[in-house]
Design a protein around this motif. Structure first.
Motif, PDB file in Angstrom:
ATOM      1  N   ILE B 230     -17.873   2.773  45.920  1.00 19.05           N
ATOM      2  CA  ILE B 230     -17.515   3.693  44.836  1.00 19.05           C
ATOM      3  C   ILE B 230     -18.591   4.767  44.689  1.00 19.05           C
ATOM      4  CG2 ILE B 230     -17.167   3.858  42.329  1.00 19.05           C
ATOM      5  CD1 ILE B 230     -16.027   0.936  42.541  1.00 19.05           C
ATOM      6  N   ALA B 231     -19.853   4.339  44.891  1.00 16.23           N
ATOM      7  CA  ALA B 231     -20.971   5.257  44.714  1.00 16.23           C
ATOM      8  C   ALA B 231     -20.979   6.378  45.747  1.00 16.23           C
ATOM      9  CB  ALA B 231     -22.297   4.486  44.759  1.00 16.23           C
ATOM     10  N   MET B 232     -20.408   6.106  46.895  1.00 16.44           N
ATOM     11  CA  MET B 232     -20.389   7.144  47.920  1.00 16.44           C
ATOM     12  C   MET B 232     -19.515   8.285  47.446  1.00 16.44           C
ATOM     13  SD  MET B 232     -20.294   5.701  51.708  1.00 16.44           S
ATOM     14  CE  MET B 232     -18.659   5.096  51.644  1.00 16.44           C
ATOM     15  N   ASN B 233     -19.977   9.496  47.710  1.00 19.20           N
ATOM     16  CA  ASN B 233     -19.099  10.582  47.291  1.00 19.20           C
ATOM     17  C   ASN B 233     -18.125  10.940  48.404  1.00 19.20           C
ATOM     18  OD1 ASN B 233     -20.417  12.342  49.086  1.00 19.20           O
ATOM     19  ND2 ASN B 233     -22.042  12.620  47.561  1.00 19.20           N
ATOM     20  N   ILE B 245     -11.331  13.040  52.907  1.00 20.13           N
ATOM     21  CA  ILE B 245     -10.876  11.800  52.297  1.00 20.13           C
ATOM     22  C   ILE B 245     -10.660  12.048  50.821  1.00 20.13           C
ATOM     23  CG2 ILE B 245     -11.592   9.471  51.606  1.00 20.13           C
ATOM     24  CD1 ILE B 245     -10.973   9.569  54.513  1.00 20.13           C
ATOM     25  N   ASN B 246      -9.564  11.563  50.325  1.00 18.46           N
ATOM     26  CA  ASN B 246      -9.300  11.642  48.901  1.00 18.46           C
ATOM     27  C   ASN B 246      -9.512  10.254  48.318  1.00 18.46           C
ATOM     28  OD1 ASN B 246      -8.583  12.630  46.496  1.00 18.46           O
ATOM     29  ND2 ASN B 246      -6.467  13.158  47.037  1.00 18.46           N
ATOM     30  N   LYS B 247     -10.686  10.042  47.795  1.00 21.46           N
ATOM     31  CA  LYS B 247     -11.016   8.701  47.332  1.00 21.46           C
ATOM     32  C   LYS B 247     -10.582   8.533  45.890  1.00 21.46           C
ATOM     33  CE  LYS B 247     -15.209   7.616  46.502  1.00 21.46           C
ATOM     34  NZ  LYS B 247     -16.414   6.959  46.014  1.00 21.46           N
ATOM     35  N   VAL B 248      -9.617   7.627  45.688  1.00 23.86           N
ATOM     36  CA  VAL B 248      -9.133   7.398  44.327  1.00 23.86           C
ATOM     37  C   VAL B 248      -9.761   6.102  43.826  1.00 23.86           C
ATOM     38  CG1 VAL B 248      -7.101   7.184  42.871  1.00 23.86           C
ATOM     39  CG2 VAL B 248      -6.957   8.413  45.046  1.00 23.86           C
ATOM     40  N   VAL B 249     -10.535   6.197  42.758  1.00 25.31           N
ATOM     41  CA  VAL B 249     -11.128   4.985  42.215  1.00 25.31           C
ATOM     42  C   VAL B 249     -10.754   4.889  40.744  1.00 25.31           C
ATOM     43  CG1 VAL B 249     -13.286   3.818  41.677  1.00 25.31           C
ATOM     44  CG2 VAL B 249     -13.044   5.015  43.843  1.00 25.31           C
TER      45      VAL B 249
END
Lengths: 284, 252
Positions: B230-233, B245-249
């Motif tokens: 999660i910490a990675m942007n 990348i579209n990171k959805v958290v």
């Protein structure tokens, strides 16, 4: 109505043989239908025809008598079944292509042997459409042996056959020898076809393996029940077909299939009415 | 003494004919973990699982299950598998939920042996565990996608596995039931101690339940704790994957 079937020897053989195939054809047929291999049964029956023609040819033209048309049919059917499997392996993306290849190959070979044996005759006609009177005591015993083998093997491998039919990948991963079980299944199919052709005839064998199952699936609630009802429908179709065939002098293949189709229509209507009634009950 | 990892891959390469699918894969999964395996389609996730299940053999390197080569691993009942294709089964198959779940015991019972009362209880327990007891006599084809997936979990659970491998099990499950589905997996992981390896695209939900996250795209691009993931942007991740990348958290 059944009196004659008990009184005359030749009819008694037919009657008992009919009872046997009314059991084994829908029993194996249930697995064939749920695996969507109905056409495979059709292809195999045509290969069986080639074996029968080969047997008739030997009977007529040579002194060889131990290869009867029925044994010829059985042998060709089993070899054909193994061929189909090989072909399906070769054409993984076009598995259905094995069916026309085997089917046309079977018909082609049949024609050649039929011509060599000097063309059509009553024997061949009986094998094509079934016969009420052509089942000998010897045929009955051979079919009884096949029926026992089929029932015993299905009994012992029932749970493996079910898993394989439902989900082949899961069967393999869980450690079942899917390929071997499948081969067993396909050979059993070939044997059942060869056994059934005396009564229903080569051209309509697959009907007795699929129509009772199609009817049963409309009503049954579980897999076991599907098998049970298929056998009930199969036996009824054979009985009705044999009796009407005998009294109206029609090859029983025709009457058995028509009896199956009426039962199928009955099952479809039952389901339809049942649903309507349920819906109506829910609205109340 | 360090325990033998459940899954261990060392220097694994795999190629379909000319095309390299997996390159230099190294990772271990310890007992009791819950790993979420993420990555783009075609990134080799399913291939990796097939290697672990012993369905494929690596071109080079070793794949071990409980310290033994995966392709020769005998105690198959210790591994439960729920396939992406579970949902693509023949919907007209006339089997009840009970019958489907019982199929999970077939191989364990073995050839020429039959179901007994003891097995019946195990099957009913497994159906109960996934909350499908009320549906045990229903036809599998009549159930919703989420219910069917529960049944397949029960089929996998019935042989008492220690490792459960799931390949995109929530495809075709409506979003409300996805959360419930993960809660079920979480419960099995915590209460029963079943090690989980889950391929998924649900990047948001998986970070709530997993103990390990791995990102696979030919290489393992990330392997660590969910918090680190999660910490990675997004820029870092995009670098790893080689495309945006579209990171959805989900924040809870």
């Amino acid at each position: 109505m059944l009196h004659d079937f008990i009184a005359f020897d030749f009819l008694r053989n037919t009657f008992y043989t009919g009872l046997l195939i009314g059991l084994i054809a829908p029993l194996l047929g249930t697995f064939i239908v749920v695996r969507r291999l109905s056409l495979l049964a059709d292809a195999l029956s045509h290969v069986t025809l080639a074996g029968i023609a080969f047997g008739l040819f030997l009977e007529k033209k040579t002194a060889i008598t131990f290869i009867t048309p029925m044994y010829g049919g059985m042998f060709f059917s089993v070899v054909g079944s193994i061929f189909i499997e090989k072909l399906r392996g070769l054409y993984k993306a076009y598995q259905e292509i094995a069916i026309p290849i085997i089917l046309s190959g079977g018909v082609g070979l049949s024609l050649i042997f039929i011509s060599l044996a000097n063309g059509f005759n009553t024997d061949l006609f009986n094998y094509l459409f079934g016969s009420v009177s052509a089942v000998s005591y010897h045929d009955f015993i051979s079919i009884l042996v096949i029926a026992i083998i089929v029932v015993v093997l299905i009994f012992f491998f029932y749970k493996e056959l079910v898993v394989l039919s439902f989900d082949e990948e899961h069967a393999t991963i869980s450690g079942i020898h899917a390929k071997r079980i499948h081969l067993l299944f396909i050979i059993l199919t070939a044997l059942v076809i060869a056994a059934s052709m005396r009564i229903v005839g080569v051209l309509l064998v697959s009907a007795l393996m699929t129509l009772p199952v199609a009817a049963s699936m409309r009503i049954a609630k579980s897999f076991k029940q599907t098998i049970f009802l298929s056998i009930v429908f199969g036996e009824l179709a054979v009985m009705i077909g044999l009796v009407t065939g005998y009294y109206f002098s029609i090859p029983p293949g025709g009457t058995i299939v028509m009896a199956s189709i009426f039962m199928l229509l009955g099952a479809i209507s039952y389901r339809y009415v049942h649903k309507k009634v349920q819906k109506w009950g829910n609205e109340e | 003494m360090q325990k033998t990892p459940v899954i261990s891959l060392k220097n694994v390469n795999y190629a379909y004919e000319e095309k390299t699918v997996l390159e230099n894969i190294n990772f271990e999964l310890q007992e009791g973990s819950f790993m979420g395996l993420l990555g783009p389609n075609g990134g080799g996730k399913t291939t990796l699982i097939k290697l672990v299940l012993g369905l494929l053999k690596p071109t080079s390197g070793t794949v071990e299950l409980y310290g033994k080569p995966a392709s020769r691993f005998k105690n198959k009942h210790l591994i439960g598998f729920v396939s992406q294709k579970s949902n693509a089964f023949n919907k007209g198959f006339p089997a009840t939920v009970y019958e489907v779940v019982s199929m999970g015991l077939t191989a364990k019972i073995g050839y020429m042996h039959f179901f007994t009362k003891k097995h019946k209880k195990i099957i009913l327990d497994a159906i109960d565990q996934v909350g499908m007891a009320a549906y045990k006599n229903r036809n599998i084809g009549e159930l919703s996608g989420g219910q069917q997936q529960r049944v397949f979990i029960a089929r996998a659970l019935v042989s008492k596995p220690k490792l459960l491998i799931l390949d995109e099990p929530t495809v075709g499950v409506d979003s409300e039931n996805v959360q419930r589905f993960y809660e079920l997996l979480h419960r099995l992981n915590v209460e029963k101690g079943i090690t989980m390896l889950l391929i998924t695209h649900d990047t948001g939900i998986i970070t709530q339940y997993a103990t390990d996250i791995a990102c696979l795209n030919k290489h393992i691009h990330f392997h660590g704790k969910p918090d680190d993931y999660i910490a990675m942007n997004e820029a870092d991740l995009s670098n790893l994957y080689g495309h945006p990348i579209n990171k959805v958290v989900h924040d809870h």
